[in-house]
Motif scaffolding. Structure first.
Motif, short mmCIF file in Angstrom:
data_model
loop_
_atom_site.label_atom_id
_atom_site.label_comp_id
_atom_site.label_asym_id
_atom_site.label_seq_id
_atom_site.Cartn_x
_atom_site.Cartn_y
_atom_site.Cartn_z
N ASP A 1 0.85 -1.18 0.00
CA ASP A 1 0.00 0.00 0.00
C ASP A 1 0.89 1.24 0.00
O ASP A 1 1.95 1.26 0.64
CB ASP A 1 -0.92 0.01 1.23
CG ASP A 1 -1.96 1.10 1.17
OD1 ASP A 1 -2.41 1.45 0.06
OD2 ASP A 1 -2.34 1.60 2.24
N LEU A 2 0.46 2.27 -0.71
CA LEU A 2 1.25 3.49 -0.81
C LEU A 2 1.25 4.27 0.50
O LEU A 2 2.26 4.85 0.89
CB LEU A 2 0.70 4.35 -1.94
CG LEU A 2 1.55 5.53 -2.36
CD1 LEU A 2 2.89 5.07 -2.90
CD2 LEU A 2 0.82 6.33 -3.43
N GLU B 1 3.08 6.56 7.08
CA GLU B 1 4.38 6.18 6.52
C GLU B 1 4.20 5.99 5.01
O GLU B 1 3.15 5.59 4.54
CB GLU B 1 4.89 4.88 7.13
CG GLU B 1 5.17 4.95 8.62
CD GLU B 1 5.61 3.61 9.16
OE1 GLU B 1 4.93 2.59 8.90
OE2 GLU B 1 6.65 3.57 9.84
N SER B 2 5.26 6.25 4.27
CA SER B 2 5.18 6.13 2.83
C SER B 2 5.63 4.75 2.35
O SER B 2 6.74 4.31 2.66
CB SER B 2 6.05 7.19 2.16
OG SER B 2 6.13 6.95 0.77
N GLY B 3 4.78 4.10 1.58
CA GLY B 3 5.16 2.85 0.95
C GLY B 3 6.30 3.03 -0.03
O GLY B 3 7.09 2.13 -0.25
N LEU B 4 6.40 4.25 -0.61
CA LEU B 4 7.49 4.52 -1.54
C LEU B 4 8.85 4.46 -0.83
O LEU B 4 9.84 4.07 -1.43
CB LEU B 4 7.31 5.89 -2.20
CG LEU B 4 6.23 6.00 -3.25
CD1 LEU B 4 6.15 7.42 -3.79
CD2 LEU B 4 6.44 5.01 -4.38
N GLN B 5 8.89 4.86 0.43
CA GLN B 5 10.14 4.77 1.18
C GLN B 5 10.47 3.33 1.53
O GLN B 5 11.64 2.95 1.56
CB GLN B 5 10.07 5.62 2.45
CG GLN B 5 10.03 7.10 2.18
CD GLN B 5 9.84 7.92 3.45
OE1 GLN B 5 9.45 7.39 4.48
NE2 GLN B 5 10.10 9.21 3.35
N LEU B 6 9.46 2.53 1.78
CA LEU B 6 9.66 1.13 2.13
C LEU B 6 10.08 0.29 0.92
O LEU B 6 10.86 -0.66 1.06
CB LEU B 6 8.39 0.56 2.75
CG LEU B 6 8.40 -0.91 3.14
CD1 LEU B 6 9.52 -1.20 4.15
CD2 LEU B 6 7.05 -1.31 3.72
#
Length: 177
Positions: A55-56, A61-66
């Motif tokens: 999930d984004l 928290e950002s899914g893009l960072q994960l």
């Protein structure tokens, strides 16, 4: 149960995760649910996964960072990013960070499975420049975001009839084969 693929599901919506996990289990796919960055990274330490639904937005928290952290732990992991608020900018960024696909919620289990299968059959398609239809869609999304999702204001800004814009938005909300 014997499975060929293990899936990692990362979403802060527990109800959505439970429904998704059951749907994947019915397809004879094993799925492990995690709700945040820490749980997802911990799951990767204990098991090898082939696919991930990420999930984004994970409760702030950002899914893009994960995403790159997941790939750093398991480089062969195929990650499909899901979001409730799709935009071309985040789709492009997700792909740059290593996602294999990007879909907007709501999605069906068939759409999720197709999101991985289509890429396995024709991975070279991601290297081609965008089509005119894709460029139009990106422009529509950019203007829609500028108008905070207001379809009427977006239609006026695009000099397009509101119903025409609604049809285009509906057409692109469905998964295309």
């Amino acid at each position: 149960m014997t499975t060929s693929d293990s899936w990692l599901l990362v979403d802060d919506d527990a109800a959505f995760l439970q429904i998704l996990q059951r749907a994947l289990n019915r397809q004879n796919l094993m799925a492990i649910c995690t709700h945040n960055h820490a749980e997802a990274l911990q799951a990767l330490d204990s098991q090898v996964f082939q696919k991930c639904i990420l999930d984004l937005n994970l409760a702030g928290e950002s899914g893009l960072q994960l995403l790159p952290e997941l790939l750093a732990k398991q480089p062969a992991l195929e990650i499909l990013v899901l979001t409730g608020y799709g935009s071309i900018a985040t789709a492009v960024e997700a792909m740059r960070r290593g996602a294999v696909n990007y879909l907007c919620k709501p999605v069906t289990i068939g759409q999720l499975l197709s999101g991985f299968e289509a890429l396995a059959v024709t991975p070279e398609l991601r290297e081609e420049p965008p089509s005119v239809e894709e460029m139009e869609w990106e422009h529509i999304q950019r203007v829609l975001n500028e108008h905070d999702g207001n379809v009427s204001a977006t239609a006026r800004a695009l000099h397009m009839h509101r119903r025409t814009l609604q049809r285009k938005l509906q057409k692109h909300s469905r998964w295309r084969n």
